[in-house]
Design a protein around this motif. Structure first.
Motif, PDB file in Angstrom:
ATOM      1  N   LEU B 139       0.851  -1.195   0.000  1.00 53.08           N
ATOM      2  CA  LEU B 139       0.000   0.000   0.000  1.00 53.08           C
ATOM      3  C   LEU B 139       0.884   1.241   0.000  1.00 53.08           C
ATOM      4  CD1 LEU B 139      -2.603  -0.968   2.763  1.00 53.08           C
ATOM      5  CD2 LEU B 139      -3.084  -0.701   0.328  1.00 53.08           C
ATOM      6  N   ASP B 140       0.452   2.248  -0.714  1.00 52.81           N
ATOM      7  CA  ASP B 140       1.142   3.528  -0.645  1.00 52.81           C
ATOM      8  C   ASP B 140       1.091   4.021   0.812  1.00 52.81           C
ATOM      9  OD1 ASP B 140       2.132   6.014  -2.203  1.00 52.81           O
ATOM     10  OD2 ASP B 140       0.589   6.757  -0.808  1.00 52.81           O
ATOM     11  N   GLU B 141       2.176   4.656   1.284  1.00 54.19           N
ATOM     12  CA  GLU B 141       2.253   5.042   2.701  1.00 54.19           C
ATOM     13  C   GLU B 141       1.032   5.842   3.145  1.00 54.19           C
ATOM     14  OE1 GLU B 141       5.973   7.045   2.800  1.00 54.19           O
ATOM     15  OE2 GLU B 141       7.106   5.235   3.268  1.00 54.19           O
ATOM     16  N   GLU B 142       0.652   6.826   2.297  1.00 59.56           N
ATOM     17  CA  GLU B 142      -0.466   7.706   2.664  1.00 59.56           C
ATOM     18  C   GLU B 142      -1.779   6.921   2.706  1.00 59.56           C
ATOM     19  OE1 GLU B 142      -2.456  11.808   1.031  1.00 59.56           O
ATOM     20  OE2 GLU B 142      -0.502  11.219   0.243  1.00 59.56           O
ATOM     21  N   VAL B 143      -1.956   6.055   1.691  1.00 58.33           N
ATOM     22  CA  VAL B 143      -3.178   5.240   1.625  1.00 58.33           C
ATOM     23  C   VAL B 143      -3.248   4.320   2.837  1.00 58.33           C
ATOM     24  CG1 VAL B 143      -4.340   3.412   0.306  1.00 58.33           C
ATOM     25  CG2 VAL B 143      -3.261   5.311  -0.889  1.00 58.33           C
ATOM     26  N   ALA B 144      -2.094   3.741   3.206  1.00 57.79           N
ATOM     27  CA  ALA B 144      -2.060   2.810   4.336  1.00 57.79           C
ATOM     28  C   ALA B 144      -2.463   3.512   5.624  1.00 57.79           C
ATOM     29  CB  ALA B 144      -0.666   2.216   4.471  1.00 57.79           C
ATOM     30  N   GLU B 145      -1.947   4.721   5.821  1.00 60.66           N
ATOM     31  CA  GLU B 145      -2.290   5.441   7.051  1.00 60.66           C
ATOM     32  C   GLU B 145      -3.764   5.784   7.105  1.00 60.66           C
ATOM     33  OE1 GLU B 145       0.269   8.743   7.909  1.00 60.66           O
ATOM     34  OE2 GLU B 145       2.055   7.478   7.781  1.00 60.66           O
ATOM     35  N   LYS B 146      -4.306   6.218   5.951  1.00 55.71           N
ATOM     36  CA  LYS B 146      -5.739   6.554   5.905  1.00 55.71           C
ATOM     37  C   LYS B 146      -6.582   5.313   6.168  1.00 55.71           C
ATOM     38  CE  LYS B 146      -5.744  10.583   2.923  1.00 55.71           C
ATOM     39  NZ  LYS B 146      -5.813  11.059   1.557  1.00 55.71           N
ATOM     40  N   LEU B 147      -6.158   4.204   5.558  1.00 57.69           N
ATOM     41  CA  LEU B 147      -6.911   2.962   5.717  1.00 57.69           C
ATOM     42  C   LEU B 147      -6.884   2.502   7.171  1.00 57.69           C
ATOM     43  CD1 LEU B 147      -8.487   0.808   4.228  1.00 57.69           C
ATOM     44  CD2 LEU B 147      -6.356  -0.337   3.655  1.00 57.69           C
ATOM     45  N   ARG B 148      -5.714   2.611   7.798  1.00 53.74           N
ATOM     46  CA  ARG B 148      -5.610   2.215   9.205  1.00 53.74           C
ATOM     47  C   ARG B 148      -6.529   3.077  10.070  1.00 53.74           C
ATOM     48  NH1 ARG B 148      -0.379   3.953  12.249  1.00 53.74           N
ATOM     49  NH2 ARG B 148      -1.373   5.913  11.659  1.00 53.74           N
ATOM     50  N   ASP B 149      -6.480   4.392   9.834  1.00 53.98           N
ATOM     51  CA  ASP B 149      -7.319   5.285  10.639  1.00 53.98           C
ATOM     52  C   ASP B 149      -8.801   4.986  10.422  1.00 53.98           C
ATOM     53  OD1 ASP B 149      -5.004   6.361  11.500  1.00 53.98           O
ATOM     54  OD2 ASP B 149      -5.057   8.121  10.183  1.00 53.98           O
ATOM     55  N   LEU B 150      -9.145   4.692   9.176  1.00 51.27           N
ATOM     56  CA  LEU B 150     -10.542   4.385   8.860  1.00 51.27           C
ATOM     57  C   LEU B 150     -10.989   3.113   9.581  1.00 51.27           C
ATOM     58  CD1 LEU B 150     -13.070   4.896   7.021  1.00 51.27           C
ATOM     59  CD2 LEU B 150     -11.986   3.395   5.355  1.00 51.27           C
ATOM     60  N   LEU B 151     -10.134   2.103   9.555  1.00 52.02           N
ATOM     61  CA  LEU B 151     -10.502   0.820  10.172  1.00 52.02           C
ATOM     62  C   LEU B 151     -10.601   0.930  11.685  1.00 52.02           C
ATOM     63  CD1 LEU B 151      -8.362  -1.695   8.083  1.00 52.02           C
ATOM     64  CD2 LEU B 151     -10.826  -1.392   8.018  1.00 52.02           C
ATOM     65  N   LEU B 152      -9.792   1.801  12.271  1.00 54.91           N
ATOM     66  CA  LEU B 152      -9.789   1.904  13.738  1.00 54.91           C
ATOM     67  C   LEU B 152     -10.780   2.945  14.255  1.00 54.91           C
ATOM     68  CD1 LEU B 152      -5.969   1.583  14.512  1.00 54.91           C
ATOM     69  CD2 LEU B 152      -7.734  -0.165  14.638  1.00 54.91           C
ATOM     70  N   LYS B 153     -11.435   3.648  13.304  1.00 54.97           N
ATOM     71  CA  LYS B 153     -12.307   4.758  13.721  1.00 54.97           C
ATOM     72  C   LYS B 153     -13.523   4.260  14.495  1.00 54.97           C
ATOM     73  CE  LYS B 153     -14.693   7.115  10.728  1.00 54.97           C
ATOM     74  NZ  LYS B 153     -15.012   7.903   9.528  1.00 54.97           N
ATOM     75  N   ASP B 154     -14.224   3.296  13.928  1.00 56.70           N
ATOM     76  CA  ASP B 154     -15.472   2.836  14.558  1.00 56.70           C
ATOM     77  C   ASP B 154     -15.374   1.351  14.830  1.00 56.70           C
ATOM     78  OD1 ASP B 154     -16.802   5.355  14.310  1.00 56.70           O
ATOM     79  OD2 ASP B 154     -16.939   4.943  12.171  1.00 56.70           O
ATOM     80  N   THR B 155     -14.489   0.993  15.717  1.00 55.50           N
ATOM     81  CA  THR B 155     -14.299  -0.439  15.936  1.00 55.50           C
ATOM     82  C   THR B 155     -15.324  -1.021  16.897  1.00 55.50           C
ATOM     83  OG1 THR B 155     -12.645   0.106  17.588  1.00 55.50           O
ATOM     84  CG2 THR B 155     -11.836  -0.509  15.408  1.00 55.50           C
ATOM     85  N   GLY B 156     -16.220  -0.212  17.430  1.00 54.57           N
ATOM     86  CA  GLY B 156     -17.304  -0.725  18.253  1.00 54.57           C
ATOM     87  C   GLY B 156     -16.840  -1.407  19.522  1.00 54.57           C
ATOM     88  N   GLU B 157     -17.633  -2.419  19.967  1.00 60.34           N
ATOM     89  CA  GLU B 157     -17.329  -3.024  21.269  1.00 60.34           C
ATOM     90  C   GLU B 157     -16.121  -3.944  21.206  1.00 60.34           C
ATOM     91  OE1 GLU B 157     -20.051  -6.245  19.582  1.00 60.34           O
ATOM     92  OE2 GLU B 157     -19.719  -4.103  19.334  1.00 60.34           O
ATOM     93  N   GLY B 158     -15.951  -4.646  20.099  1.00 62.16           N
ATOM     94  CA  GLY B 158     -14.795  -5.516  19.917  1.00 62.16           C
ATOM     95  C   GLY B 158     -14.629  -6.546  21.001  1.00 62.16           C
ATOM     96  N   GLY B 159     -15.684  -6.849  21.689  1.00 60.06           N
ATOM     97  CA  GLY B 159     -15.578  -7.763  22.826  1.00 60.06           C
ATOM     98  C   GLY B 159     -15.327  -9.190  22.404  1.00 60.06           C
ATOM     99  N   ILE B 160     -14.938  -9.994  23.362  1.00 60.08           N
ATOM    100  CA  ILE B 160     -14.726 -11.404  23.071  1.00 60.08           C
ATOM    101  C   ILE B 160     -15.608 -12.237  23.999  1.00 60.08           C
ATOM    102  CG2 ILE B 160     -12.444 -11.266  22.080  1.00 60.08           C
ATOM    103  CD1 ILE B 160     -11.279 -11.726  24.802  1.00 60.08           C
TER     104      ILE B 160
END
Lengths: 511, 160
Positions: B139-160
């Motif tokens: 992934l392009d560095e900039e794209v990777a950072e945006k993608l990471r931020d997007l994925l971690l933005k609304d991670t919800g409860e994430g419970g186990i």
């Protein structure tokens, strides 16, 4: 219990330490660990006629001194307290370690009482979370009352998985000695016994060739020896099962599940409500004939530890019911994993028709190799001469088991559970609550593509559930239900070029 | 029905994989190849052993140069409102769906060759185990950072 001078502050209790008897209780296991880590040196001392010279005695004293030192430091430095409902543990002399365990993250707690603990009326408390491998909190010598009180306090801390008014327990399963013996027999150690037999024979060939020749010259001696080794394997299996599972009982309360078992070392495992990630029901042929099944209960706790130590995913289980009568299985499973009753009656969705071919191929190959190698290499050693025809029998038997494996395999999706059943000789049914699914994997190898079949792997924090080989339509249903909309919908799964987002041109690889 | 917008990797990813493959062959396989040639001289003449050794090395280099094109074409990913999808594999095809609320954390990793090309690998973890659940390389560095931020933005409860 050894109290320290630190007063409680805010919501914190005072720091507490281990019982003084821990010095004795921990010394032996620590000495054993030291011996294991330094076994080449000890072997050299013993084989070299050691324990006589001052140097050898010095090494032995060093081993003992290291263990003694570690045990004393552990006793003097380990402190724990409850701080705002969280368990805080401090330990270490030079490298200080401070660990805070959130009650909400606790997957299970375990009280272990070996014979040394029993002499002093103490118990070991192990606390496992999903965060790291191994017991994250290990308090090796507490009085039974203190350990139980701490366990209860953690269970009732804010955020912990406990319900108000908990306390009353119902016994939902109990295994008597006969059932535990039956479990030991059904586990079987025939394979391990064969390996030990082979190694022993190789050793005798190298170091005692005349003894081996004179023994094997007697008619039927090889067969008798093999039978003895297999019998010893079963004795070991039954003995270890009795030691581990004697007096097994399973209780349920609103807090969750609790098991207790063990002949010498009593283990009491507490699994909080809602922490069960995966159930495995093992029904080998022998167990089915006896009318029983074994149930493994997995949480997110020790499985991560087992994986870190190189075990396959799903190899470890927090608690196990050695034997459950087949007719009581549905109600036991519903008690362990509420929602199971709604899945009944279990009408299994079949695996793909074309998966029959690969199943027969796999079975045939496996048994041809197993019996072929046995007939070629082991049978002559037993005095029967080469029996290469066993390979052909293995092919036929393997093809039959492959056909039966295919017929046994199935899957089912309910509103609460994912269920999968596989294997004929060693039947295993796995159940996962849908609410626990972490990720869904869709896989297809080259042979599977040839037959148009897929496999779905469902990952939870306690292990993996693997479907049999199923059709694309079924794979799409499962994948869509558990992982959102299926990526297989619309076009074929792979056309060589990934579809580009609307309004964009697909990128081309540079050459 | 929720739309799945598949994304291809940056075209430089195929170049990167080629470079990594060639380096792996030259550094990793050449010593093994020399050992094999020496071993084969006990069976055949030196000339035959050299020809066989060079042939094997050539095949490994051809594989290292051509295979990344197939891998690149087979790799795609999609970020939906409910899940991250990653599809890969030429011979063994593997598609993973990770519900967004199950994502525990995400790492960005760069080796020396990645850095030289300005590319990054995004690795996504859930509570399922100690390993990675999905990774998106190249992934392009900039794209990777945006993608990471997007994925971690609304991670919800994430419970186990």
């Amino acid at each position: 219990m050894a109290e320290t001078a630190t007063p409680p502050t805010g919501g914190a209790t005072g720091w507490r330490g281990l019982e003084p008897a821990s010095l004795l209780i921990n010394l032996l296991p620590d000495l054993w660990r030291t011996v294991r880590s330094g076994w080449p040196l000890l072997l050299a001392i013993v084989v070299g006629g050691g324990a006589r010279s001052a140097v050898d005695l010095g090494f032995l004293a060093l081993f003992l001194g290291l263990s003694l030192g570690r045990t004393i430091i552990h006793f003097l430095t380990l402190r724990f307290r409850l701080n705002n409902g969280k368990l805080e543990i401090q330990s270490g002399l030079l490298g200080r370690r401070n660990r805070v365990i959130e009650p909400a993250h606790i997957q299970n707690t375990e009280l272990v009482q070996n014979p040394f603990h029993r002499v002093f009326g103490l118990v070991e408390l192990r606390i496992e979370t999903a965060g790291e491998g191994g017991a994250e909190g290990l308090l090796s010598a507490l009085s039974v009352a203190d350990a139980t009180a701490l366990q209860n306090q953690l269970r009732r801390s804010p955020g912990a998985h406990a319900e108000a008014g908990a306390g009353h327990e119902d016994e939902i399963e109990h295994n008597g000695l006969v059932e535990v013996l039956g479990y030991g027999v059904s586990v079987g150690r025939a394979g391990a016994a064969l390996v030990v037999y082979g190694v022993a024979q190789e050793w005798a060939r190298q170091f005692q060739p005349t003894l081996l020749q004179s023994t094997m010259a007697r008619p039927g001696a090889g067969f008798v020896l093999l039978a003895v080794f297999v019998a010893l394997g079963y004795v070991y299996s039954v003995g270890s099962s009795v030691i581990r599972y004697y007096g097994f009982r399973l209780f349920r309360s609103t807090d969750g599940l609790r098991t207790e078992s063990g002949l010498f070392t009593r283990r009491r495992v507490q699994v909080p409500a809602g922490r069960v990630q995966l159930l495995r029901i093992n029904e080998t042929v022998l167990r089915r004939i006896m009318g029983y099944a074994t149930v493994q209960i997995e949480t997110a706790g020790s499985n991560t530890a087992a994986v870190q130590q190189g075990a396959p995913r799903g190899a470890a289980s927090e608690a196990m019911i050695p034997m459950v009568a087949q007719d009581l299985l549905p109600e036991t499973l519903d008690a362990v994993l509420p929602g199971y009753a709604q899945a009944a009656p279990l009408v299994w969705q079949p695996s793909a028709q074309l998966a029959l071919i690969s199943s027969i191929l796999r079975g045939g190959l496996r048994w041809t190799l197993l019996l072929g190698l046995f007939g070629h290499f082991i049978a002559p050693a037993l005095g029967f001469g080469r029996m290469d025809q066993l390979g052909g029998i293995g092919l036929l038997f393997g093809a039959w088991t492959g056909w039966r494996d295919w017929g046994t395999a199935g899957w089912k999706l309910t509103s609460a559970l994912v269920l999968v059943r596989r294997g004929f000789l060693s039947r295993e049914t796995a159940l996962v609550p849908r609410s626990k699914v972490q990720s869904v994997h869709l896989l297809q190898g080259p042979l599977q593509r040839r037959f148009g079949v897929w496999q779905v792997h469902v990952w939870v924090a306690g292990g993996t559930l693997v479907t049999p080989e199923i059709t694309e339509e079924d794979a799409r249903r499962i994948f869509g239900a558990l992982g959102g909309e299926s990526p297989l919908s619309g076009s074929p799964p792979r056309s060589g070029q990934p579809p580009s987002p609307p309004g964009t041109q697909p990128a081309q690889p540079s050459s | 029905m929720m739309e799945t917008r598949w994304q291809a990797l940056d075209p430089r990813a195929a170049l990167l994989w080629r470079a990594q493959g060639v380096v792996r062959v030259l550094i990793g396989l050449t010593p093994i190849g020399i050992g094999l040639v020496v071993g084969m001289t006990f069976l055949w003449s030196l000339h035959t052993a050299l020809v066989v050794g060079a042939g094997l090395l050539g095949l490994a280099l051809v594989q290292a140069v051509t295979w990344p094109s197939f891998s690149w074409r087979a790799f795609r990913y999609a970020v939906r409102d409910d899940a991250l999808l990653v599809q890969q594999g030429v011979l063994f095809q593997h598609t993973v769906a990770i519900p967004r609320h199950r994502i525990q954390h995400a790492d960005l990793r760069q080796g020396p060759i990645d850095r030289a090309w300005g590319l990054t690998t995004l690795i996504v973890f859930t509570a399922a185990g100690v390993g990675l659940d999905a990774s998106i390389p190249g992934l392009d560095e900039e794209v990777a950072e945006k993608l990471r931020d997007l994925l971690l933005k609304d991670t919800g409860e994430g419970g186990i």
